[in-house]
Structure formats: structure tokens, C-alpha cells
Design an enzyme around this catalytic site. Structure first.
Site, PDB file in Angstrom:
ATOM      1  N   LYS A  63       0.834  -1.257   0.102  1.00 30.48           N
ATOM      2  CA  LYS A  63       0.004  -0.020   0.048  1.00 30.48           C
ATOM      3  C   LYS A  63       0.862   1.315  -0.095  1.00 30.48           C
ATOM      4  O   LYS A  63       2.251   1.110   0.031  1.00 30.48           O
ATOM      5  CB  LYS A  63      -0.858   0.057   1.332  1.00 30.48           C
ATOM      6  CG  LYS A  63      -1.975  -1.107   1.117  1.00 30.48           C
ATOM      7  CD  LYS A  63      -3.001  -1.193   0.233  1.00 30.48           C
ATOM      8  CE  LYS A  63      -4.100  -2.207   0.210  1.00 30.48           C
ATOM      9  NZ  LYS A  63      -3.570  -3.480   0.226  1.00 30.48           N
TER      10      LYS A  63
HETATM   11  C1  LIG Z   1      -9.969  -2.997  -1.691  1.00 25.89           C
HETATM   12  C2  LIG Z   1      -9.610  -3.764  -0.400  1.00 25.89           C
HETATM   13  N1  LIG Z   1     -10.157  -3.728   0.640  1.00 25.89           N
HETATM   14  C3  LIG Z   1      -9.858  -4.567   1.659  1.00 25.89           C
HETATM   15  C4  LIG Z   1      -8.468  -4.957   1.989  1.00 25.89           C
HETATM   16  C5  LIG Z   1      -8.147  -5.735   2.979  1.00 25.89           C
HETATM   17  O1  LIG Z   1      -6.841  -5.257   3.683  1.00 25.89           O
HETATM   18  P1  LIG Z   1      -5.912  -5.973   4.519  1.00 25.89           P
HETATM   19  O2  LIG Z   1      -5.198  -6.953   3.513  1.00 25.89           O
HETATM   20  O3  LIG Z   1      -5.276  -5.239   5.326  1.00 25.89           O
HETATM   21  O4  LIG Z   1      -7.098  -6.921   5.481  1.00 25.89           O
HETATM   22  C6  LIG Z   1      -7.872  -4.784   0.767  1.00 25.89           C
HETATM   23  C7  LIG Z   1      -6.249  -5.182   0.817  1.00 25.89           C
HETATM   24  O5  LIG Z   1      -5.516  -5.313  -0.047  1.00 25.89           O
HETATM   25  C8  LIG Z   1      -8.278  -4.126  -0.692  1.00 25.89           C
HETATM   26  O6  LIG Z   1      -7.386  -3.962  -1.594  1.00 25.89           O
END
Ligand SMILES: Cc1ncc(COP(=O)(O)O)c(C=O)c1O
Length: 379
Positions: A183
Site C-alpha cells: 500500500k
Molecule cells: C479494496 C481492499 N479492501 C480491503 C482490503 C483488506 O485489507 P487487509 O489486507 O489489510 O486486510 C484490501 C487489501 O488489499 C483491499 O485492496
């Protein structure tokens, strides 16, 4: 891989920030001052009054769904073109995700289709800022207001993006960010809820910390989870968010280099950015022409990988994931725009430290692979 798909940008300040937690005489490794400082910085970065930092973007989404009381009787309108977590958070509470297709240009949920999908059971709209590009939040806000629905912003991929000058994460009842290492900023694992709603922030904070209330460490007032972010991760977050503008600028430089090199190529569609958007690029995803097949795309992926270039078929539509098909009865053909995009998309290597030579190597390998597809694959 010679050129990875993604890579976090960690500098000496980041390293010193994490080390300082470990060196602290009081040994405070959790629930300490770095967490509060990270939350304060995130609230500022997202034009919000409250931020609750947690251990993942998925946890942040789950906390919002629970805090809004969304449950088995409810429907949430959302996009099939996203990472699985934006649908899973709805399923976690037994609610029904209702997919609607996307805008073919922004790749975000199409507000007209959202309006048409509202039923008496709809409780919320969950939009996603796909690849860092803002969804049409003003249009989604109008629909949510008209029908009395909660608007949830999955801005996991969009920290630093702005629409009409307003920060992603600042539009709906609550938004989330994700801080996985690919990210714009990272805490290793991590995420955050951002909102102006004090009660919702308090509910998320309590549930993220075992449902604690104000009555002390062993006082639990609701069902809770351990979604806490530790102090080492929070310290990294404070350092990284302090560099957000520089990190976003570095990503923009790489995106512009790709666009300069690839915009004239007739075999692909490059990502586009709407005029009123300040883009915080998350990934650089190109798409093959509509005349190409999924097999053509997979052939290009294989050719890139053979040249040592990290790449991915990103996103794969959520409604075609095996367990979603089983749970919801969705199938190929249900959301044609999402499928057309998902079948032809390729995420290219993209990270802030990427050099001009690395971009050139990716472009050369890609153009070579596209040559093998033949003339039918022109846009
Ligand atoms: C659009 C979106 N929503 C939610 C998430 C979930 O985040 P995490 O991987 O930190 O749980 C991601 C992760 O890449 C994402 O791209």
C-alpha cells in the site's frame, strides 16, 4: 523475480521509529503513545475527526459492518470488482452482498446500477476506490441519503487520493484504509477506520479491543475481538504517514513513466484518471483489448514472468471466486463489465523506488509479449 510486483519503501527514519519503541525504558509494546499518534495523523490525512487504527483493513471493514448493526436480514450493495475482503466483511455478519456492475472507465461501482438495486432490505452501500481511483462518492451519497442507507468507503487502496479536493475516506459514514506492504504507506499488517461519527468510532475502538468499556481492563461491555495494532507497527505508521506526500509523489512519477511509454500502444488500455481526481496510485493495471481472451492475457503474464517481471491477473472478479459462487449462486455472465475487465487486466510492477530503467525493462518485455498476440488484439 528480477523486478518485483510491489515493494515497501522503508527508510532510516522508519527503522529508527520502530527501534525507538523497542528501546523505550517502559517497555510499552502495545496500546501506547505511538498508536494514538498514528491515529491522530490518519485523521488529519483523511479529513476526519476520528481514526481507529487496527491490525488490518479487513478488521476495519468488519468493525464498521458490526457497528452499524448490519446482520442476517440485511443487504449491502457492493462491487464484484475488488479484493475479496470488501465482500467477506458483509458475509462475516451473515448479511447478503448484492453485487452491481462497475463503470468501465473508473472501474468503481456504477451509481446508476446501485440506485436500481436498492430494496426494502438494503441497509448500506459499500463502495471501493479501485486501484486508488475514487468511486463516484457524490452520486453514491445522494442515493444513500435518498434511501436512508449507510455509505461505507473501502479506501484500502486510496490513502492520499482526493476527489474534488476532498480526501478519500472522508465521504461516507465511515471509511477504511489498509497498510499491507504493497500500500501507499505500510505498517506490515494494519488498517484503520476513519469517521466523523463519535459513537461509531467508540464502538469500533471497543470491539477492536475485546469489547472493553470504560470500567477497566477486565470490563467487557460487548462482543469484542483482538484487532489491535501493536506499538512497533504504529511507530512505523507514524513515520510512513509523515512521508505520505513524498511516497505518493514517487508513485505518481512511476505511473507517469508508464503512461508516457504505453499510452500510444494500440493493444492495451492504460488506466485513466478523472479530471477532478488527485490520484494516489496504488497499482498500475493495464488491460488488453476487448478482442483478446483470458488465455491471451495469461500468455502475456507467462511471458513477463519468464523475463523475471512480477505481475498479476488483478482483480479476479469476486462473484467468480469458488466459495462466493457456492454461497451466493453467482456465475459467469452475471456482471459482464467486471468480467471483461477482470479477464484482461494485468498489474505491472509498481513501487515508489522503481527506476526509469526498471520501467523501461517492463515496457520492453510487455510490448514484446503483446506482439505475439497478433492484430486482432488491437483496442
Ligand atoms: C479494496 C481492499 N479492501 C480491503 C482490503 C483488506 O485489507 P487487509 O489486507 O489489510 O486486510 C484490501 C487489501 O488489499 C483491499 O485492496
Amino acid at each position: 523475480m528480477t523486478i518485483p510486483l510491489a515493494k515497501p519503501d522503508i527508510n532510516d527514519d522508519d527503522r529508527a521509529a520502530v527501534q525507538s519503541v523497542l528501546d523505550d525504558a517502559d517497555g510499552r509494546l502495545a496500546l501506547g503513545p505511538r498508536l494514538s499518534a498514528f491515529e491522530a495523523a490518519l485523521a488529519v490525512a483523511s479529513d476526519r475527526t476520528h481514526a481507529v487504527a487496527v491490525n488490518s483493513g479487513t478488521s476495519a471493514l468488519h468493525l464498521i459492518i458490526r457497528s452499524l448493526g448490519i446482520g442476517p436480514a440485511d443487504e449491502v450493495i457492493t462491487t464484484p470488482y475488488s479484493f475479496i475482503a470488501s465482500t467477506n466483511c458483509i458475509l462475516m455478519e451473515g448479511a447478503t452482498p448484492v453485487f452491481v456492475d462497475i463503470d468501465p472507465v473508473t472501474l468503481c461501482i456504477d451509481p446508476e446500477r446501485v440506485a436500481a438495486a436498492v430494496t426494502p432490505r438494503t441497509k448500506a452501500i459499500l463502495g471501493v476506490d479501485v486501484f486508488g481511483h475514487p468511486a463516484d462518492w457524490p452520486a453514491l451519497t445522494s442515493i444513500a441519503d435518498e434511501h436512508g442507507l449507510a455509505l461505507i468507503e473501502d479506501s484500502a487502496e486510496a490513502l492520499g487520493s482526493r476527489l474534488g479536493g476532498r480526501a478519500c475516506g472522508s465521504f461516507g459514514r465511515a471509511g477504511i484504509f489498509g497498510f499491507y506492504p504493497n500500500k501507499q504507506i505500510t505498517t506490515g499488517e494494519g488498517g484503520a477506520v476513519v469517521t466523523d461519527d463519535e459513537a461509531l468510532a467508540a464502538s469500533c475502538r471497543s470491539m477492536a479491543d475485546q469489547g472493553r468499556g470504560d470500567g477497566g481492563w477486565l470490563n467487557h461491555v460487548r462482543l469484542g475481538y483482538n484487532y489491535r495494532l501493536d506499538e512497533m507497527s504504529a511507530a512505523l505508521g507514524v513515520s510512513q504517514v509523515g512521508r505520505l506526500d513524498a511516497l505518493v509523489a514517487a508513485r505518481r512519477r512511476v505511473a507517469e513513466a508508464y503512461l508516457d511509454a504505453l499510452s500510444g500502444c494500440e493493444r492495451i488500455v492504460c488506466p485513466s484518471v478523472a479530471d477532478d481526481v488527485d490520484m494516489s496510485w496504488f497499482v498500475f493495471v493495464i488491460r488488453l483489448a476487448d478482442a483478446c481472451s483470458r488465455e491471451d492475457r495469461d500468455r502475456v503474464l507467462r511471458a513477463l514472468r519468464a523475463d523475471g517481471i512480477g505481475c498479476r491477473d488483478y482483480f479476479q472478479p469476486i462473484h467468480l471466486q469458488p466459495f462466493i459462487q457456492e454461497a451466493l449462486g453467482t456465475r459467469r455472465g452475471d456482471y459482464p463489465i467486471t468480467e471483461a475487465v477482470g479477464d484482461r487486466s494485468i498489474a505491472l510492477p509498481f513501487f515508489p523506488q522503481m527506476t526509469a530503467d526498471q520501467v523501461a525493462a517492463v515496457v520492453e518485455s510487455l510490448l514484446c509479449a503483446l506482439q505475439t498476440l497478433g492484430d486482432r488484439c488491437e483496442v
